[in-house]
Scaffold this motif. Structure first.
Motif, PDB file in Angstrom:
ATOM      1  N   SER A   1       0.827  -1.203   0.000  1.00 36.14           N
ATOM      2  CA  SER A   1       0.000   0.000   0.000  1.00 36.14           C
ATOM      3  C   SER A   1       0.865   1.258   0.000  1.00 36.14           C
ATOM      4  CB  SER A   1      -0.919  -0.007   1.223  1.00 36.14           C
ATOM      5  OG  SER A   1      -1.696   1.163   1.279  1.00 36.14           O
ATOM      6  N   ASN A   2       1.947   1.229   0.781  1.00 34.57           N
ATOM      7  CA  ASN A   2       2.852   2.375   0.828  1.00 34.57           C
ATOM      8  C   ASN A   2       3.554   2.582  -0.514  1.00 34.57           C
ATOM      9  OD1 ASN A   2       4.329   4.446   2.433  1.00 34.57           O
ATOM     10  ND2 ASN A   2       6.091   3.145   1.937  1.00 34.57           N
ATOM     11  N   ASP A   3       3.967   1.475  -1.146  1.00 34.72           N
ATOM     12  CA  ASP A   3       4.599   1.584  -2.466  1.00 34.72           C
ATOM     13  C   ASP A   3       3.624   2.156  -3.498  1.00 34.72           C
ATOM     14  OD1 ASP A   3       6.948   0.576  -1.501  1.00 34.72           O
ATOM     15  OD2 ASP A   3       6.582  -1.481  -2.184  1.00 34.72           O
ATOM     16  N   MET A   4       2.373   1.720  -3.408  1.00 34.93           N
ATOM     17  CA  MET A   4       1.370   2.237  -4.338  1.00 34.93           C
ATOM     18  C   MET A   4       1.139   3.738  -4.128  1.00 34.93           C
ATOM     19  SD  MET A   4      -0.637   1.659  -6.829  1.00 34.93           S
ATOM     20  CE  MET A   4      -0.625  -0.137  -6.890  1.00 34.93           C
ATOM     21  N   ASN A   5       1.097   4.138  -2.854  1.00 33.14           N
ATOM     22  CA  ASN A   5       0.933   5.562  -2.557  1.00 33.14           C
ATOM     23  C   ASN A   5       2.100   6.389  -3.084  1.00 33.14           C
ATOM     24  OD1 ASN A   5      -1.500   5.152  -1.254  1.00 33.14           O
ATOM     25  ND2 ASN A   5      -0.567   4.939   0.764  1.00 33.14           N
TER      26      ASN A   5
ATOM     27  N   LEU B   1       3.569  10.084  -9.723  1.00 30.82           N
ATOM     28  CA  LEU B   1       2.849  10.351 -10.966  1.00 30.82           C
ATOM     29  C   LEU B   1       2.069  11.662 -10.894  1.00 30.82           C
ATOM     30  CD1 LEU B   1       1.481   6.777 -11.803  1.00 30.82           C
ATOM     31  CD2 LEU B   1       3.322   8.010 -12.954  1.00 30.82           C
ATOM     32  N   THR B   2       1.495  11.946  -9.711  1.00 36.09           N
ATOM     33  CA  THR B   2       0.751  13.200  -9.539  1.00 36.09           C
ATOM     34  C   THR B   2       1.671  14.411  -9.672  1.00 36.09           C
ATOM     35  OG1 THR B   2      -0.798  12.088  -8.055  1.00 36.09           O
ATOM     36  CG2 THR B   2      -0.746  14.493  -7.976  1.00 36.09           C
ATOM     37  N   LEU B   3       2.869  14.308  -9.063  1.00 40.49           N
ATOM     38  CA  LEU B   3       3.820  15.420  -9.161  1.00 40.49           C
ATOM     39  C   LEU B   3       4.275  15.639 -10.597  1.00 40.49           C
ATOM     40  CD1 LEU B   3       6.001  14.763  -5.983  1.00 40.49           C
ATOM     41  CD2 LEU B   3       4.383  16.628  -6.335  1.00 40.49           C
ATOM     42  N   PHE B   4       4.531  14.542 -11.307  1.00 38.58           N
ATOM     43  CA  PHE B   4       4.905  14.677 -12.719  1.00 38.58           C
ATOM     44  C   PHE B   4       3.785  15.339 -13.508  1.00 38.58           C
ATOM     45  CE2 PHE B   4       8.293  11.384 -12.240  1.00 38.58           C
ATOM     46  CZ  PHE B   4       9.299  12.092 -12.890  1.00 38.58           C
ATOM     47  N   THR B   5       2.557  14.959 -13.199  1.00 40.14           N
ATOM     48  CA  THR B   5       1.407  15.543 -13.902  1.00 40.14           C
ATOM     49  C   THR B   5       1.314  17.051 -13.645  1.00 40.14           C
ATOM     50  OG1 THR B   5       0.210  13.450 -13.678  1.00 40.14           O
ATOM     51  CG2 THR B   5      -1.089  15.414 -14.192  1.00 40.14           C
ATOM     52  N   VAL B   6       1.523  17.440 -12.369  1.00 42.68           N
ATOM     53  CA  VAL B   6       1.460  18.866 -12.014  1.00 42.68           C
ATOM     54  C   VAL B   6       2.539  19.650 -12.749  1.00 42.68           C
ATOM     55  CG1 VAL B   6       1.793  20.532 -10.142  1.00 42.68           C
ATOM     56  CG2 VAL B   6       0.370  18.496  -9.787  1.00 42.68           C
ATOM     57  N   PHE B   7       3.779  19.144 -12.702  1.00 44.74           N
ATOM     58  CA  PHE B   7       4.894  19.869 -13.318  1.00 44.74           C
ATOM     59  C   PHE B   7       4.767  19.934 -14.840  1.00 44.74           C
ATOM     60  CE2 PHE B   7       7.468  18.541  -9.409  1.00 44.74           C
ATOM     61  CZ  PHE B   7       7.208  19.740  -8.763  1.00 44.74           C
ATOM     62  N   LEU B   8       4.144  18.900 -15.427  1.00 46.77           N
ATOM     63  CA  LEU B   8       3.955  18.928 -16.880  1.00 46.77           C
ATOM     64  C   LEU B   8       2.751  19.780 -17.279  1.00 46.77           C
ATOM     65  CD1 LEU B   8       4.617  15.179 -17.775  1.00 46.77           C
ATOM     66  CD2 LEU B   8       6.093  17.132 -18.281  1.00 46.77           C
ATOM     67  N   THR B   9       1.794  19.923 -16.363  1.00 46.72           N
ATOM     68  CA  THR B   9       0.590  20.701 -16.675  1.00 46.72           C
ATOM     69  C   THR B   9       0.869  22.206 -16.707  1.00 46.72           C
ATOM     70  OG1 THR B   9      -0.799  19.007 -15.659  1.00 46.72           O
ATOM     71  CG2 THR B   9      -1.780  21.195 -15.941  1.00 46.72           C
ATOM     72  N   LEU B  10       1.761  22.686 -15.825  1.00 49.34           N
ATOM     73  CA  LEU B  10       2.041  24.130 -15.737  1.00 49.34           C
ATOM     74  C   LEU B  10       2.574  24.698 -17.057  1.00 49.34           C
ATOM     75  CD1 LEU B  10       3.520  24.311 -12.127  1.00 49.34           C
ATOM     76  CD2 LEU B  10       1.276  25.107 -12.897  1.00 49.34           C
ATOM     77  N   PRO B  11       3.618  24.120 -17.666  1.00 52.77           N
ATOM     78  CA  PRO B  11       4.056  24.642 -18.974  1.00 52.77           C
ATOM     79  C   PRO B  11       2.956  24.553 -20.040  1.00 52.77           C
ATOM     80  CG  PRO B  11       5.728  23.215 -18.042  1.00 52.77           C
ATOM     81  CD  PRO B  11       4.521  23.043 -17.187  1.00 52.77           C
ATOM     82  N   THR B  12       2.168  23.478 -19.968  1.00 56.84           N
ATOM     83  CA  THR B  12       1.088  23.326 -20.950  1.00 56.84           C
ATOM     84  C   THR B  12       0.081  24.463 -20.840  1.00 56.84           C
ATOM     85  OG1 THR B  12       1.344  20.925 -20.817  1.00 56.84           O
ATOM     86  CG2 THR B  12      -0.703  21.755 -21.773  1.00 56.84           C
TER      87      THR B  12
END
Length: 311
Positions: free
Chosen positions: A244-248, A254-265
């Protein structure tokens, strides 16, 4: 298959006819063999048929009309349906005593019964022979528990390297074997406590050591099974928490990557909707300014998340 045994003049144990047999061993008997024994010795039908039912529970019973006693206990056998890892299941073993003979009934080949055909065993003492069989069954539980523990330790070593479905499945098979053992041992213990209330089962002074061994081995097997079960439950809970911890952690990354990729977009999308570019629409420096704005936003969000301990 039915095999009858008695002593010869040298007191060695050898096979004989059913009528002369002091001990009759029935292993995977056919329906005709069971019916023949019932008719020849006037044995209650359920005394020979119940032990052949895999779902039959452990118990003791006495038939007043025929004078026969029945003891049904559960014995451990290797689960041959599972070829990936050593696992066990339990099946009934019936012991019928009365009229100068002892009859063992089982729907599976029981290897340890062969030991009682060797010199040193006295088939005339039926109660003592039954006790020896019961003690041997308890010893087999303890021996198989040691084998299960070795399997558990090996699986644990593999789990420390990497957690796979195969290893978790193997761990589940070990846990399932322990559940079978615990249920069977509890039932056997109740049978042993009521055992000497039967008329044909006599308690002699020379058998006291055997009786003590029987209860000691059974209690040890129960305590060991409960201990191994608790250890497995703890291991399972720990690995569930780890997974469960590994999944979290993965979802967080993945959420952080999504945030950082969304800002330039967002920035590029904003200037792509017929909005004048910084400096000049035709200036080659404009796209650099747009890129810098995106990097500034990413940097600001990164610093905020870092200060809040989200990274």
């Amino acid at each position: 298959m039915i095999t009858a045994y008695k002593h010869n003049i040298h007191q060695d144990i050898h096979t004989t006819s059913l009528d002369e047999g002091l001990w009759i061993n029935m292993i995977e008997p056919s329906r005709e063999e069971v019916e023949k024994l019932i008719e020849d010795f006037n044995i209650p039908e359920d005394f020979l048929k119940d032990p052949l039912d895999a779902d039959e529970s452990a118990r003791v019973e006495f038939d007043d009309e025929t004078g026969y006693s029945l003891i049904i206990i559960d014995i451990p056998i290797v689960n041959k349906n599972n070829h990936k890892i050593l696992s066990f299941m339990t099946i009934p073993l019936g012991i019928v005593i009365g009229h100068g003979r002892l009859i063992t009934v089982c729907d599976h080949d029981v290897d340890f019964l062969e030991h009682f055909t060797k010199p040193g065993n006295n088939l005339h003492y039926r109660s003592q022979l039954a006790l020896n069989i019961l003690v041997t069954v308890s010893n087999h539980y303890n021996r198989n528990l040691r084998l299960l523990n070795k399997s558990r330790l090996r699986i644990e070593r593999d789990l420390k390297k990497s957690v796979t479905n195969k290893q978790l499945y193997n761990l589940m098979e070990v846990e399932k074997s322990l559940v079978y053992f615990l249920a069977a041992l509890k039932g056997n213990e109740d049978v042993f406590k009521r055992l000497f209330k039967l008329p044909p089962i006599k308690r002699f002074e020379e058998d006291e050591d055997l009786i003590e061994d029987l209860f000691v081995e059974t209690n040890q097997a129960i305590e060991t099974t409960e201990l191994h079960t608790r250890i497995l439950e703890s291991i399972t809970t720990s690995y569930e928490s780890l997974l469960s911890n590994d999944m979290n952690t993965i979802m967080k990354t993945l959420t952080l990557f999504t945030v950082f990729l969304t800002l330039p977009t967002l920035v590029f999308s904003f200037f792509g909707m017929n909005v004048p570019l910084p400096i000049n629409d035709h200036s080659p420096v404009s796209w650099i300014v747009t890129l810098c704005i995106s990097l500034v936003l990413v940097t600001v969000v990164f610093i905020l998340l870092w200060r809040r301990g989200k990274l």
